[in-house]
Design a protein around this motif. Structure first.
Motif, PDB file in Angstrom:
ATOM      1  N   THR A   1      -3.937   4.467  -1.535  1.00 24.40           N
ATOM      2  CA  THR A   1      -5.150   4.812  -0.571  1.00 24.40           C
ATOM      3  C   THR A   1      -4.969   6.160   0.143  1.00 24.40           C
ATOM      4  O   THR A   1      -3.814   6.645   0.325  1.00 24.40           O
TER       5      THR A   1
ATOM      6  N   LYS B   1      -9.608   4.258  -2.248  1.00 21.85           N
ATOM      7  CA  LYS B   1      -8.389   3.789  -2.986  1.00 21.85           C
ATOM      8  C   LYS B   1      -8.552   4.731  -4.412  1.00 21.85           C
ATOM      9  O   LYS B   1      -9.438   4.630  -5.057  1.00 21.85           O
TER      10      LYS B   1
ATOM     11  N   ASP C   1      -1.686  -0.603  -4.339  1.00 22.09           N
ATOM     12  CA  ASP C   1      -3.006   0.058  -3.815  1.00 22.09           C
ATOM     13  C   ASP C   1      -2.596   1.290  -3.493  1.00 22.09           C
ATOM     14  O   ASP C   1      -1.583   1.549  -2.525  1.00 22.09           O
TER      15      ASP C   1
ATOM     16  N   ASN D   1     -12.711   1.400   3.525  1.00 19.55           N
ATOM     17  CA  ASN D   1     -11.868   0.487   2.588  1.00 19.55           C
ATOM     18  C   ASN D   1     -11.745   0.779   1.351  1.00 19.55           C
ATOM     19  O   ASN D   1     -10.844   0.368   0.409  1.00 19.55           O
TER      20      ASN D   1
ATOM     21  N   TYR E   1       0.777  -1.107  -0.115  1.00 20.57           N
ATOM     22  CA  TYR E   1       0.006  -0.025   0.158  1.00 20.57           C
ATOM     23  C   TYR E   1       0.852   1.162  -0.016  1.00 20.57           C
ATOM     24  O   TYR E   1       1.758   1.322   0.825  1.00 20.57           O
TER      25      TYR E   1
ATOM     26  N   ILE F   1      -6.013   0.264  -7.454  1.00 16.73           N
ATOM     27  CA  ILE F   1      -5.992  -1.036  -7.018  1.00 16.73           C
ATOM     28  C   ILE F   1      -5.064  -1.816  -7.822  1.00 16.73           C
ATOM     29  O   ILE F   1      -5.382  -1.909  -9.158  1.00 16.73           O
TER      30      ILE F   1
END
Length: 421
Positions: free
Chosen positions: A336, A345, A334, A342, A297, A348
């Motif tokens: 974010t 983002k 990802d 969740n 991430y 992805i």
């Protein structure tokens, strides 16, 4: 590939004065695009673009478009008020609303705007509220599916907007009997089309409808509004719309349908937002954290409050890491934001260059429906909006919100006084 309109060096200089995240718009690109649109429809002497204010509601942007000959498409009281303050009035304004409050309708009538009625019952509503103007536009919904070359583009039959065909004919008769002298027709059948065939296909539907309406009701149809729907390709490997080809396609339909029917003086209007602004806006943000668990991430200082489209629609927005444009995209991330959701983002499983803390990321095509869809969930504050001017200078055209702005609507009590000073 998509190329940012700012370099790493420019971004660093801007960030030294205006911290990330922020939206920045390219004045040169906006002006050139508006001129290209007008060139595409120069064959129609009455053509006018009514920029969809909802896409980028900023007076500095509206003034640029005003200088390029554009009017405004408003859908609410506050959009009307902003447009009025920018000097738009009368035929500069197209008011296209739905489930319209009386205050909004009264303001549109006061400004002399073209009023585009969304529903058959709004004829009586407007008449009783403030009387009918001499020119009225009605929004048409043909129902069913809208197809181009056997491909379903959208489903108007499931949309809440517009008159049915039967209601439109009856509505024109009623309006004419009540003294309305001039009419417009409006329709929006598909969103963000990337096809040069959309406007020409829509134009043929509306042109044929206009001829029949005049024949059966005697209405003087002065303009046909193709609305929006001409979009952009967000993906870098997809072809963009060719507005010159689109304009010529509408021209052919005009010459084949309206001109032979003696309606060659009908003006063509458009209400573009995404096409006019989206490619000329970036959301600029910094990598502030990295996380290595089941996935890799990249945490940035922007979030879905700054750009809702990926979270809301799963939309693709291209990302450039400034200074690493030529590096191999060999890391899967990802990207974010920091919301407690969740779906916050921007990308992805996106293949990008290796990203380090402090790297500057440009999220492309945020010039329309970017900042304007922002919100304050988790107490997140809306960012600044900046304008990259034609001379290369940068102007702040909306300051970033502060906690005091967030708490301002509590000004009727003293609980938050310490933050309101």
């Amino acid at each position: 590939m998509k190329t940012p309109f700012i370099t790493k060096e420019q971004a660093e200089e801007i960030i030294s004065k205006y911290p990330t995240p922020f939206h920045i718009y390219d004045e040169k690109g906006i002006r050139e695009n508006a001129r290209k649109l007008y060139k595409a429809f120069s064959w129609n002497k009455g053509f006018r673009e009514y920029f969809a204010v909802k896409a980028t509601p900023n007076p500095f942007i509206l003034k640029i478009l005003q200088e390029e000959g554009c009017g405004v498409d408003c859908s609410s009281l506050t959009e009307l008020m902003m447009s009025e303050c920018c000097g738009f009035s009368g035929s500069d304004i197209m008011f296209s609303s739905n489930v319209t409050p009386k205050e909004d309708m009264l303001k549109a009538k006061e400004l002399g705007a073209y009023i585009n009625l969304d529903d058959f019952t709004h004829i009586e509503f407007l008449d009783k509220l403030c009387g009918l103007p001499e020119t009225v536009c009605c929004r048409f919904n043909p129902g069913g599916h809208f197809e181009i070359e056997t491909q379903i583009m959208d489903n108007p039959g499931e949309a809440k907007y517009g008159f049915t065909r039967e209601q439109l004919f009856e509505g024109f008769k009623i309006l004419k009997a009540k003294g309305v002298k001039h009419f417009g027709i409006h329709a929006f059948l598909a969103s963000n089309t990337v096809s040069n065939a959309y406007y020409p296909k829509l134009a043929r539907i509306l042109f044929e409808l206009a001829v029949e309406l005049r024949e059966k009701t005697g209405a003087d149809i002065s303009f046909i509004n193709l609305s929006g729907g001409v979009g952009i390709a967000y993906e870098p490997d997809k072809p963009q719309n060719d507005i010159l080809a689109i304009g010529e396609g509408v021209h052919r339909a005009f010459d084949e349908i309206l001109a032979p029917a003696g309606m060659g003086d009908v003006a063509i209007f458009t209400e573009l937002g995404r096409y006019m602004l989206a490619p000329y806006g970036h959301l600029v943000t910094k990598c502030v954290h990295q996380k290595h668990i089941y996935k890799e991430y990249i945490g940035v200082d922007a979030c879905a409050c700054n750009l809702m489209r990926p979270a809301m629609y799963g939309s693709y927005h291209h990302i450039t890491v400034l200074g690493k444009e030529n590096a191999a995209c060999d890391h899967k991330y990802d990207v974010t934001g920091g919301l407690c959701e969740n779906n916050d983002k921007f990308a992805i499983d996106r293949m990008l260059p290796e990203i380090d803390n402090g790297d500057i990321l440009v999220i492309h095509d945020t010039g329309a429906h970017g900042f304007s869809m922002g919100y304050n969930y988790n107490g997140k504050l809306r960012s600044a909006e900046l304008l990259l001017k034609e001379d290369g200078s940068v102007q702040m055209i909306r300051r970033a919100e502060t906690p005091a702005d967030y708490f301002r609507t509590f000004d009727f009590c003293d609980i938050m006084d310490k933050y309101l000073k």
